[in-house]
Design a protein around this motif. Structure first.
Motif, PDB file in Angstrom:
ATOM      1  N   GLY A  19       9.211  -6.605   4.575  1.00  0.00           N
ATOM      2  CA  GLY A  19       8.467  -7.449   3.249  1.00  0.00           C
ATOM      3  C   GLY A  19       9.980  -7.266   2.221  1.00  0.00           C
ATOM      4  O   GLY A  19       9.820  -8.040   1.287  1.00  0.00           O
ATOM      5  N   SER A  20      10.954  -6.622   2.612  1.00  0.00           N
ATOM      6  CA  SER A  20      12.264  -6.618   1.704  1.00  0.00           C
ATOM      7  C   SER A  20      13.463  -7.437   2.274  1.00  0.00           C
ATOM      8  O   SER A  20      13.963  -8.141   1.447  1.00  0.00           O
ATOM      9  CB  SER A  20      12.691  -5.219   1.416  1.00  0.00           C
ATOM     10  OG  SER A  20      11.583  -4.604   0.945  1.00  0.00           O
ATOM     11  N   ASP A  21      13.592  -7.083   3.469  1.00  0.00           N
ATOM     12  CA  ASP A  21      14.640  -7.759   4.158  1.00  0.00           C
ATOM     13  C   ASP A  21      14.309  -9.435   4.564  1.00  0.00           C
ATOM     14  O   ASP A  21      15.579 -10.118   4.314  1.00  0.00           O
ATOM     15  CB  ASP A  21      14.975  -7.195   5.636  1.00  0.00           C
ATOM     16  CG  ASP A  21      16.413  -7.103   5.949  1.00  0.00           C
ATOM     17  OD1 ASP A  21      17.165  -7.120   4.933  1.00  0.00           O
ATOM     18  OD2 ASP A  21      16.690  -6.944   7.065  1.00  0.00           O
ATOM     19  N   GLY A  22      13.073  -9.881   4.677  1.00  0.00           N
ATOM     20  CA  GLY A  22      12.945 -11.301   4.909  1.00  0.00           C
ATOM     21  C   GLY A  22      13.393 -12.006   3.473  1.00  0.00           C
ATOM     22  O   GLY A  22      14.066 -13.115   3.806  1.00  0.00           O
ATOM     23  N   PRO A  23      12.784 -11.416   2.445  1.00  0.00           N
ATOM     24  CA  PRO A  23      13.483 -12.127   1.259  1.00  0.00           C
ATOM     25  C   PRO A  23      14.963 -12.340   1.121  1.00  0.00           C
ATOM     26  O   PRO A  23      15.448 -12.994   0.346  1.00  0.00           O
ATOM     27  CB  PRO A  23      12.496 -11.401   0.079  1.00  0.00           C
ATOM     28  CG  PRO A  23      11.416 -10.960   0.711  1.00  0.00           C
ATOM     29  CD  PRO A  23      11.794 -10.670   2.319  1.00  0.00           C
ATOM     30  N   ASN A  25       9.492  -3.081  -8.153  1.00  0.00           N
ATOM     31  CA  ASN A  25      10.204  -4.092  -7.630  1.00  0.00           C
ATOM     32  C   ASN A  25       9.566  -5.391  -7.131  1.00  0.00           C
ATOM     33  O   ASN A  25      10.009  -6.465  -7.182  1.00  0.00           O
ATOM     34  CB  ASN A  25      11.128  -3.573  -6.726  1.00  0.00           C
ATOM     35  CG  ASN A  25      12.286  -2.255  -7.276  1.00  0.00           C
ATOM     36  OD1 ASN A  25      12.266  -2.477  -8.646  1.00  0.00           O
ATOM     37  ND2 ASN A  25      12.758  -1.562  -6.569  1.00  0.00           N
ATOM     38  N   CYS A  26       8.599  -5.166  -6.124  1.00  0.00           N
ATOM     39  CA  CYS A  26       8.104  -6.105  -5.832  1.00  0.00           C
ATOM     40  C   CYS A  26       7.055  -7.115  -6.685  1.00  0.00           C
ATOM     41  O   CYS A  26       7.305  -8.428  -6.535  1.00  0.00           O
ATOM     42  CB  CYS A  26       6.866  -5.716  -4.773  1.00  0.00           C
ATOM     43  SG  CYS A  26       7.398  -5.035  -2.934  1.00  0.00           S
ATOM     44  N   ILE A  28       7.101 -10.679   0.283  1.00  0.00           N
ATOM     45  CA  ILE A  28       7.425  -9.870  -0.681  1.00  0.00           C
ATOM     46  C   ILE A  28       5.743  -9.193  -0.983  1.00  0.00           C
ATOM     47  O   ILE A  28       5.522  -8.075  -1.186  1.00  0.00           O
ATOM     48  CB  ILE A  28       7.597 -10.510  -2.253  1.00  0.00           C
ATOM     49  CG1 ILE A  28       9.018 -10.903  -2.266  1.00  0.00           C
ATOM     50  CG2 ILE A  28       7.097  -9.630  -3.319  1.00  0.00           C
ATOM     51  CD1 ILE A  28       9.487 -11.502  -3.541  1.00  0.00           C
ATOM     52  N   GLY A  29       4.769 -10.214  -0.745  1.00  0.00           N
ATOM     53  CA  GLY A  29       3.335  -9.400  -0.751  1.00  0.00           C
ATOM     54  C   GLY A  29       3.160  -8.538   0.372  1.00  0.00           C
ATOM     55  O   GLY A  29       2.547  -7.482   0.166  1.00  0.00           O
ATOM     56  N   ILE A  38       2.064  -4.571  -0.281  1.00  0.00           N
ATOM     57  CA  ILE A  38       0.665  -3.901   0.370  1.00  0.00           C
ATOM     58  C   ILE A  38       1.248  -2.694   1.072  1.00  0.00           C
ATOM     59  O   ILE A  38       0.518  -1.615   1.007  1.00  0.00           O
ATOM     60  CB  ILE A  38       0.275  -4.738   1.191  1.00  0.00           C
ATOM     61  CG1 ILE A  38      -0.453  -5.990   0.510  1.00  0.00           C
ATOM     62  CG2 ILE A  38      -0.965  -4.123   2.105  1.00  0.00           C
ATOM     63  CD1 ILE A  38      -0.989  -7.166   1.086  1.00  0.00           C
ATOM     64  N   CYS A  39       2.322  -2.889   1.929  1.00  0.00           N
ATOM     65  CA  CYS A  39       2.908  -1.710   2.790  1.00  0.00           C
ATOM     66  C   CYS A  39       3.454  -0.919   1.815  1.00  0.00           C
ATOM     67  O   CYS A  39       3.021   0.618   2.419  1.00  0.00           O
ATOM     68  CB  CYS A  39       3.946  -2.183   3.788  1.00  0.00           C
ATOM     69  SG  CYS A  39       3.441  -3.460   5.214  1.00  0.00           S
ATOM     70  N   SER A  40       3.788  -0.765   0.860  1.00  0.00           N
ATOM     71  CA  SER A  40       4.281   0.496  -0.101  1.00  0.00           C
ATOM     72  C   SER A  40       3.106   1.142  -0.654  1.00  0.00           C
ATOM     73  O   SER A  40       3.211   2.324  -0.609  1.00  0.00           O
ATOM     74  CB  SER A  40       5.140  -0.271  -1.342  1.00  0.00           C
ATOM     75  OG  SER A  40       6.425  -0.976  -0.905  1.00  0.00           O
TER      76      SER A  40
END
Length: 512
Positions: free
Chosen positions: A291-295, A352-353, A445-446, A450-452
């Motif tokens: 969710g961080s690296d894709g963006p 941050n998300c 990012i979503g 959610i995972c965070s």
């Protein structure tokens, strides 16, 4: 107080308030066991009373050098020069990520088995060679082959350096170092834009186009850095030549005091790898990092293109990326510093998300260049800090040097694999506003958001179970009558429990 802590009194350390609370909870949960344990002191014959911790930390920071990254020269005519289509260009970007993700786990295992000064330097050297040769390609097939090789040799650098740094610093110190290292790559994106703009003036020199000179010159710089790194990069704390024996002992004792029991060394065993593969935090961490690296990849690969489509030509578009990357680097370091001080990595991830999501909502809704450019800044401030913060969060919660090397590599490699998706979401047919691409990044990012939340909730629950004593082990000669705890394992000593269970040991507390 545990025997480990008593014996480590020669290695004082400065704890943040949240770390003190963690240590106190750990002591309360296991006080009956730990007070009667006899954990041997590392290098007990070495006197470290003369070591100044502050000076030692400055020395570590000085010698553990970060390495920079390079950017993509799409806007200077690569597609036209090689006569490839937009789809073929995206495929060339995608090929890189498959080899990049595939070799990260074995590379981290090799890094632990070999000397970092040899393995990391060799990877950097070969990566630079591939970058240089990429500027000499004349057709699509050659570009694909070199992109695959570039991913192969670059694979071990980012997870390797992060794992390497985690072996030197306490959990409350690693975040800012990871942030500084990552920010160096981020800032290189800023200066890479300036460098690309300058090198573009060499278009036609030697019969080569501008994009070829960008690859050749940046590749040669990397080759020189790789050669120098054979002498610059240090090895692990127990063998580092730039430290005295007392300083090496001090570093290892303070790490062991921080629940990094394997800091003194660990022999490779297959079960350490299985521990990583069977740990739910590894798999949730992979989704979290995705969710961080894709963006990140979507943003960094196409930021010049996005700005270009807002009405700016290639060189101004690259120049306009400079302040974006600079602000992202600053925010990354600020978040890393705050996370180390407060220990609230999960909460910062969630914050941050939200910032990143706001930026992409603006990009989707905007139809004016100025507003879209503002949205780019918000997106950068939300995306970039989450990369090192997530890595630090995962690293903080994994004990066992080999287990941590595998876990970090799996998390980072899965995130990098999503670069194969990110490199294909910005299509020419979606110009100039790229709704589809922005929408897919917003979905990523979503997932991170959610995972965070899930990781934070699950870690809190597990810490609470340990506080209640539900995870306590049976220790011979101490609490052997507690047959209800046999399900958690029976050990000859607390030291054995720590060594065998790592972060599963009942006295270990997860960082939130």
């Amino acid at each position: 107080m545990s025997a480990t802590e008593k014996n480590s009194s020669n290695a004082p350390s400065t704890h943040s308030s949240n770390e003190k609370e963690r240590v106190e909870r750990s002591e309360e949960a296991n006080v009956g066991v730990e007070e009667q344990s006899d954990v041997p002191l590392y290098n007990a014959h070495i006197d470290v009373s003369g070591v100044d911790e502050r000076k030692l930390m400055r020395k570590l920071d000085l010698f553990l050098v970060p390495w920079l990254d390079t950017d993509s020269p799409q806007l200077y005519g690569l597609e036209q020069s090689l006569h490839i289509t937009d789809t073929q260009y995206n495929i060339a970007l995608t090929v890189f990520f498959f080899s990049y993700a595939l070799f990260e786990v074995p590379s981290n295992v090799f890094l632990k088995r070999l000397r970092p000064s040899i393995w990391l330097s060799l990877l950097m050297l070969l990566w630079g060679v591939m970058m240089t040769v990429q500027g000499l390609v004349h057709n699509y097939g050659g570009l694909l082959g070199l992109r695959w090789m570039l991913g192969l040799f670059e694979a071990g650098l980012f997870p390797g350096v992060n794992y390497y740094l985690s072996c030197w610093y306490k959990r409350s110190e690693f975040g800012i170092r990871a942030a500084v290292f990552f920010s160096a790559a981020t800032v290189s994106g800023a200066f890479g834009g300036l460098l690309s703009a300058a090198i573009s003036n060499m278009d036609g020199v030697g019969g080569k186009p501008a994009w070829a000179w960008i690859f050749i010159l940046e590749g040669l710089l990397t080759v020189l850095a790789g050669v120098a790194s054979f002498w610059i990069i240090q090895d692990f704390p127990d063998t580092a030549k730039f430290l005295t024996e007392a300083e090496r002992t001090f570093v290892i004792r303070r790490l062991q005091n921080d629940d990094q029991f394997s800091a003194a060394g660990e022999t490779l065993k297959l079960r350490y790898i299985w521990q990583s593969l069977l740990d739910w935090r590894t798999w949730l961490g992979m989704l979290l990092y995705m969710g961080s690296d894709g963006p990140l990849y979507a943003f960094s690969l196409f930021l010049p293109t996005i700005i270009n489509q807002l009405g700016f030509t290639a060189t101004p578009a690259n120049l306009l990326t400079v302040p974006v990357y600079a602000l992202a680097g600053i925010m990354t370091c600020v978040v890393g510093f705050v996370a180390d001080r407060r220990g609230q990595r999960g909460y910062l991830n969630i914050f941050n998300c939200c910032i990143g999501a706001a930026g992409y909502i603006i990009l989707i809704a905007s139809r004016t260049p100025g507003l879209s450019y503002f949205g780019v800044y918000l997106a950068a401030c939300g995306i970039y800090p989450n990369i090192p913060n997530t890595i630090a969060w995962v690293s903080n919660n994994v004990e066992g040097s080999y287990k941590r090397s595998v876990t970090l590599a799996m998390v980072i490699s899965f995130g990098n694999l999503n670069g194969a998706v990110s490199s294909n979401v910005y299509r020419s047919v979606d110009k100039p506003w790229y709704r589809l691409g922005h929408g897919i990044v917003l979905a990523y990012i979503g997932i991170g958001f959610i995972c965070s939340i899930l990781m934070l909730v699950f870690l809190k629950q597990e810490n609470a179970r340990r506080d209640r004593g539900e995870r306590d082990e049976v220790i011979e000669g101490v609490n052997e009558d507690r047959t209800d705890l046999l399900k958690n394992g029976k050990f000859a000593s607390v030291e054995d429990a720590k060594r065998e269970k790592g972060d599963k040991w009942s006295g270990y507390r997860y960082t939130l």
